[in-house]
Design a protein around this motif. Sequence first.
Motif, mmCIF file in Angstrom:
data_model
loop_
_atom_site.group_PDB
_atom_site.id
_atom_site.type_symbol
_atom_site.label_atom_id
_atom_site.label_comp_id
_atom_site.label_asym_id
_atom_site.label_seq_id
_atom_site.Cartn_x
_atom_site.Cartn_y
_atom_site.Cartn_z
ATOM 1 N N TYR A 37 0.849 -1.191 0.000
ATOM 2 C CA TYR A 37 0.000 0.000 0.000
ATOM 3 C C TYR A 37 0.883 1.239 0.000
ATOM 4 C CZ TYR A 37 -3.960 -2.954 1.467
ATOM 5 O OH TYR A 37 -4.940 -3.921 1.538
ATOM 6 N N ASP A 38 0.442 2.293 -0.640
ATOM 7 C CA ASP A 38 1.134 3.565 -0.561
ATOM 8 C C ASP A 38 0.854 4.187 0.803
ATOM 9 O OD1 ASP A 38 2.540 5.708 -2.406
ATOM 10 O OD2 ASP A 38 1.072 6.772 -1.177
ATOM 11 N N ASN A 39 1.844 4.908 1.337
ATOM 12 C CA ASN A 39 1.675 5.539 2.650
ATOM 13 C C ASN A 39 0.448 6.443 2.713
ATOM 14 O OD1 ASN A 39 3.881 4.357 3.925
ATOM 15 N ND2 ASN A 39 5.286 5.990 3.335
ATOM 16 N N SER A 40 0.100 7.049 1.589
ATOM 17 C CA SER A 40 -0.996 8.024 1.571
ATOM 18 C C SER A 40 -2.356 7.414 1.887
ATOM 19 C CB SER A 40 -1.051 8.713 0.204
ATOM 20 O OG SER A 40 -1.345 7.775 -0.820
ATOM 21 N N VAL A 41 -2.504 6.096 1.739
ATOM 22 C CA VAL A 41 -3.807 5.461 1.996
ATOM 23 C C VAL A 41 -3.864 4.783 3.362
ATOM 24 C CG1 VAL A 41 -4.139 5.089 -0.465
ATOM 25 C CG2 VAL A 41 -3.221 3.229 0.930
ATOM 26 N N LEU A 42 -2.775 4.807 4.098
ATOM 27 C CA LEU A 42 -2.734 4.133 5.399
ATOM 28 C C LEU A 42 -3.270 5.066 6.479
ATOM 29 C CD1 LEU A 42 0.742 2.324 5.185
ATOM 30 C CD2 LEU A 42 -1.538 1.397 4.732
ATOM 31 N N LYS A 43 -4.554 4.909 6.778
ATOM 32 C CA LYS A 43 -5.221 5.786 7.746
ATOM 33 C C LYS A 43 -5.801 5.022 8.938
ATOM 34 C CE LYS A 43 -6.383 9.087 4.112
ATOM 35 N NZ LYS A 43 -7.457 9.812 3.393
ATOM 36 N N SER A 44 -5.909 3.692 8.842
ATOM 37 C CA SER A 44 -6.357 2.891 9.986
ATOM 38 C C SER A 44 -5.325 3.024 11.102
ATOM 39 C CB SER A 44 -6.489 1.414 9.601
ATOM 40 O OG SER A 44 -7.388 1.235 8.548
ATOM 41 N N SER A 45 -5.780 3.272 12.308
ATOM 42 C CA SER A 45 -4.878 3.450 13.443
ATOM 43 C C SER A 45 -5.352 2.604 14.610
ATOM 44 C CB SER A 45 -4.814 4.924 13.841
ATOM 45 O OG SER A 45 -4.377 5.720 12.748
ATOM 46 N N ILE A 46 -4.418 2.269 15.491
ATOM 47 C CA ILE A 46 -4.761 1.386 16.611
ATOM 48 C C ILE A 46 -4.127 1.866 17.903
ATOM 49 C CG2 ILE A 46 -4.955 -0.598 15.057
ATOM 50 C CD1 ILE A 46 -2.138 -0.670 17.550
ATOM 51 N N ARG A 47 -4.752 1.509 18.999
ATOM 52 C CA ARG A 47 -4.165 1.693 20.324
ATOM 53 C C ARG A 47 -4.279 0.362 21.043
ATOM 54 N NH1 ARG A 47 -5.554 3.239 25.800
ATOM 55 N NH2 ARG A 47 -3.905 4.569 26.696
ATOM 56 N N ILE A 48 -3.175 -0.100 21.631
ATOM 57 C CA ILE A 48 -3.170 -1.422 22.272
ATOM 58 C C ILE A 48 -2.355 -1.395 23.550
ATOM 59 C CG2 ILE A 48 -1.239 -2.108 20.766
ATOM 60 C CD1 ILE A 48 -2.151 -5.012 21.085
ATOM 61 N N ASP A 65 -13.657 7.032 6.401
ATOM 62 C CA ASP A 65 -13.978 5.649 6.040
ATOM 63 C C ASP A 65 -12.753 4.957 5.455
ATOM 64 O OD1 ASP A 65 -16.524 6.196 6.843
ATOM 65 O OD2 ASP A 65 -17.426 6.134 4.852
ATOM 66 N N VAL A 66 -12.476 3.742 5.933
ATOM 67 C CA VAL A 66 -11.347 2.952 5.450
ATOM 68 C C VAL A 66 -11.761 1.484 5.375
ATOM 69 C CG1 VAL A 66 -9.541 4.486 6.357
ATOM 70 C CG2 VAL A 66 -10.476 2.679 7.812
ATOM 71 N N THR A 67 -11.008 0.680 4.647
ATOM 72 C CA THR A 67 -11.309 -0.749 4.582
ATOM 73 C C THR A 67 -10.898 -1.451 5.870
ATOM 74 O OG1 THR A 67 -9.157 -1.295 3.593
ATOM 75 C CG2 THR A 67 -10.980 -0.765 2.083
ATOM 76 N N GLY A 68 -9.846 -0.940 6.532
ATOM 77 C CA GLY A 68 -9.385 -1.540 7.780
ATOM 78 C C GLY A 68 -8.418 -2.690 7.596
ATOM 79 N N GLU A 69 -8.004 -2.947 6.368
ATOM 80 C CA GLU A 69 -7.156 -4.112 6.094
ATOM 81 C C GLU A 69 -5.754 -3.990 6.676
ATOM 82 O OE1 GLU A 69 -8.317 -5.733 1.816
ATOM 83 O OE2 GLU A 69 -8.318 -3.547 1.870
ATOM 84 N N SER A 70 -5.276 -2.775 6.884
ATOM 85 C CA SER A 70 -3.904 -2.603 7.372
ATOM 86 C C SER A 70 -3.815 -2.485 8.892
ATOM 87 C CB SER A 70 -3.280 -1.357 6.736
ATOM 88 O OG SER A 70 -3.997 -0.195 7.117
ATOM 89 N N ALA A 71 -4.954 -2.567 9.586
ATOM 90 C CA ALA A 71 -4.949 -2.361 11.036
ATOM 91 C C ALA A 71 -4.091 -3.399 11.766
ATOM 92 C CB ALA A 71 -6.380 -2.384 11.579
ATOM 93 N N LEU A 72 -4.101 -4.643 11.290
ATOM 94 C CA LEU A 72 -3.304 -5.684 11.954
ATOM 95 C C LEU A 72 -1.820 -5.335 11.947
ATOM 96 C CD1 LEU A 72 -4.818 -9.121 10.856
ATOM 97 C CD2 LEU A 72 -5.252 -7.808 12.928
ATOM 98 N N ALA A 73 -1.357 -4.722 10.860
ATOM 99 C CA ALA A 73 0.053 -4.338 10.784
ATOM 100 C C ALA A 73 0.390 -3.342 11.889
ATOM 101 C CB ALA A 73 0.375 -3.748 9.414
#
Length: 320
Positions: free
Chosen positions: A77-88, A137-145
């Motif tokens: 993925y290009d950095n520009s589309v990585l918007k899913s974020s997480i707190r753990i 709105d995002v697909t959320g596919e990169s959240a695991l990363a």
Amino acid sequence: MIRKILAIALVAAMIPFGAQNANAASEWDNAVTVYGAALEQDSNLQNETANLLGVEDTDITDYVYSEDVNQYINKSYDNSVLKSSIRIIQTAEGSGLNIDINEDMGQILLISEETYQNALLTSGITDADVTIAAAQDVTGESALAGVYKAFEAQGEAIDPKKTQNAQDELETITDISEENSNVEGFSQVQLNKVITEVKVEIVNNFNGDVTEEQVRTIVDEKLAENGLDGMLSQQQIDRIIVIIMNIKDSGLFTGEEADRLVDSSKDLLDRITSSDSFQDAKDKATELGKDIVNSEEASSFMDSLRSFWERIVEFFKGLF
């Protein structure tokens, strides 16, 4: 159906117990917040996302970049589309895995909380509080990363085989759900329940040592118990079999790690069966003339049947 159940019980009675040591999860003092790379140059978007995640001043902060996504989940993925974020924050052993998706501003379009939870259990993360959010709105596919990057930030390694298995599982669940979105009586929550119950069955009744044929039998049984009998194509079922066998090969179904998996999976099953979406699925199954079997009743029956066959096996051993 009865012959399948008898076959499972007989095989379970004859498979020896095996063990494999695993390191217990270590509790973290501080949470880790990992933002998608697109937020690094957009302070407004990052602040909005921080509010959604409940970020605190003591959090360790990092970003997940395209190279991280490629490393952890083998996606580009290009950095520009990585918007899913997480707190753990990793919690004490036995506390369970809690997933919360905050969609107050942006929706996670493809992936449910249960699907994230199933995938993270497959990666070996069993005790943690995780919040996932995006201000758009995002697909959320990169959240695991982002979750795996958080472990890196804490100086803890995650097995890359397990992270790939987790991603494969997540993609399979979402793909099958999309492909069956117009199939009456199908729901993603039922599919998650099936896959979770398959994992628990393999650990509890086979000690993690199963053949592909045995896994196929278990999957067929769980699909039927959850009102999905005949809804999935053979290709879709084969994808599930491949995932389960890969998880088995990773060693997740044996030793202390397997015990933690079962404990956290029970929490997930409780969450699923108490959800409105699962109740809707039960109602729809009833309308279609199918039934979703109570898992505890099915487990009790299997245990009784297995005990019966164990006594028979011991009897014949005594003859020789």
